[in-house]
Design a protein around this motif. Structure first.
Motif, PDB file in Angstrom:
ATOM      1  N   UNK A  52       0.828  -1.206   0.000  1.00  0.00           N
ATOM      2  CA  UNK A  52       0.000   0.000   0.000  1.00  0.00           C
ATOM      3  C   UNK A  52       0.864   1.258   0.000  1.00  0.00           C
ATOM      4  N   UNK A  53       1.951   1.231   0.763  1.00  0.00           N
ATOM      5  CA  UNK A  53       2.881   2.364   0.772  1.00  0.00           C
ATOM      6  C   UNK A  53       3.473   2.573  -0.616  1.00  0.00           C
ATOM      7  N   UNK A  54       3.830   1.477  -1.283  1.00  0.00           N
ATOM      8  CA  UNK A  54       4.395   1.578  -2.630  1.00  0.00           C
ATOM      9  C   UNK A  54       3.377   2.174  -3.603  1.00  0.00           C
ATOM     10  N   UNK A  59       3.767   5.664  -5.694  1.00  0.00           N
ATOM     11  CA  UNK A  59       3.648   5.707  -7.150  1.00  0.00           C
ATOM     12  C   UNK A  59       2.587   6.721  -7.576  1.00  0.00           C
ATOM     13  N   UNK A  60       1.474   6.796  -6.836  1.00  0.00           N
ATOM     14  CA  UNK A  60       0.443   7.792  -7.171  1.00  0.00           C
ATOM     15  C   UNK A  60       0.974   9.202  -6.988  1.00  0.00           C
ATOM     16  N   UNK A  61       1.709   9.427  -5.891  1.00  0.00           N
ATOM     17  CA  UNK A  61       2.266  10.755  -5.647  1.00  0.00           C
ATOM     18  C   UNK A  61       3.274  11.141  -6.727  1.00  0.00           C
ATOM     19  N   UNK A  62       4.121  10.184  -7.100  1.00  0.00           N
ATOM     20  CA  UNK A  62       5.091  10.460  -8.155  1.00  0.00           C
ATOM     21  C   UNK A  62       4.391  10.773  -9.473  1.00  0.00           C
ATOM     22  N   UNK A  90       4.631  14.266 -11.490  1.00  0.00           N
ATOM     23  CA  UNK A  90       5.025  14.307 -12.892  1.00  0.00           C
ATOM     24  C   UNK A  90       4.011  15.072 -13.727  1.00  0.00           C
ATOM     25  N   UNK A  91       2.723  14.843 -13.476  1.00  0.00           N
ATOM     26  CA  UNK A  91       1.677  15.579 -14.189  1.00  0.00           C
ATOM     27  C   UNK A  91       1.757  17.068 -13.901  1.00  0.00           C
ATOM     28  N   UNK A  92       2.032  17.397 -12.628  1.00  0.00           N
ATOM     29  CA  UNK A  92       2.143  18.813 -12.267  1.00  0.00           C
ATOM     30  C   UNK A  92       3.320  19.470 -12.970  1.00  0.00           C
TER      31      UNK A  92
END
Length: 294
Positions: A259-261, A265-268, A272-274
């Protein structure tokens, strides 16, 4: 209390090497030793059978005991745990006293202090589990006891098949955990080789090795709860139940890491989108400025 502690306790070094596992054999005239065996009490769980490690002995009475053991041809010492609900005296010590017999050898002295205060560094290989009976205390304060071998209960073919399946589940969980936590392929391959080797040693040795690995994976690995859990595993005589307990302990650890991974990955992905959005906005602004100049 004997004043010995295992690992993770700064000044008192007692390291359990979970990647070492071999058998040590002793001669017996009966279920019990012919003479009482000295005990070293420890504030951490006793080492699992087959594990090698080191203990730095601090108290003078224990130094005397170690010197006495040096004169013996086949010295043996029982390691027992003094945990939160253990109280060692001549009348009560929980309802049992389960520990591990070790073969000690003096390998060095810690001379960070003056020579007269040097601490003997004792290496050992843990042999087998025991239950202590008829405790006695000598004038120097050291304990000794009769030791009875503490073995797993007999297992049926059906239970053996279930235990083998549980061992496969454990191996799969270890591999998943390693894939999540480790980036180096060499380390992953080395751990997988060790995993397969330990499984080939038999279900019982594998279960104790797995418990040691899990103990450093869980949150608050040095807590009293983890120490008590390890002692419970040491005292378990049902192989199938022990493997099931290990799977139940490791499963939430792997799920939490997964879940941490996913969160990382979602935050990264959002970052990247930002960044891409910011670059597109800057490019659009540059083109607008160019058009104004024209």
């Amino acid at each position: 209390m004997f004043g010995l502690t295992m690992s993770r306790n700064g000044r008192v070094a007692a390291r359990q090497l979970s990647n070492t596992c071999r058998s040590v054999y002793f001669r017996f005239s009966s279920t019990f030793h012919a003479t009482k065996i000295p005990l070293l009490e420890n504030s951490h769980p006793a080492p699992f059978p087959g594990v090698s490690g080191q203990i730095e002995v601090l108290e003078p009475r224990h130094k005397l005991l170690i010197r006495q053991l040096q004169s013996q041809q086949r010295p043996s010492v029982g390691i027992v745990s003094y945990l939160s609900d253990h109280h060692l005296n001549q009348t009560s010590y929980r309802s049992h006293l389960v520990g591990t017999l070790i073969r000690p050898t003096i390998i060095a002295y810690n001379r960070e202090k003056e020579d007269e205060r040097a601490y003997p560094l004792v290496s050992y290989t843990a042999s087998y589990r025991f239950r202590a009976h008829n405790l006695e205390r000598d004038p120097y304060g050291n304990w000794s006891a009769d030791l009875e071998r503490f073995s797993d209960d007999p297992i049926t073919p059906l239970e053996l098949k279930k235990a083998d399946m549980l061992a496969q589940v454990l191996m799969s969980l270890f591999e998943t955990y390693l894939d999540i936590k480790c980036d180096r392929q060499d380390d992953i391959a080395a751990f997988q080789r060790r995993l397969e080797y330990m499984r080939a040693q038999g279900l019982a040795p594998f279960s104790f090795w797995a418990a040691k690995q899990i103990s450093v994976m869980v949150e608050n690995a040095a807590s009293a709860d983890t120490a008590l859990w390890l002692q419970t595993i040491l005292e378990s005589r049902d192989l199938t139940t022990r493997l099931e307990e290990l799977s139940n302990k490791l499963q939430p650890v792997v799920e939490a890491e997964a879940e941490i991974l996913k969160t990382q990955e979602r935050l990264e992905g959002l970052q990247l989108l930002a960044m891409q959005g910011g670059q597109e906005a800057a490019t659009s602004k540059l083109w607008d400025q160019t058009d104004n100049v024209k």
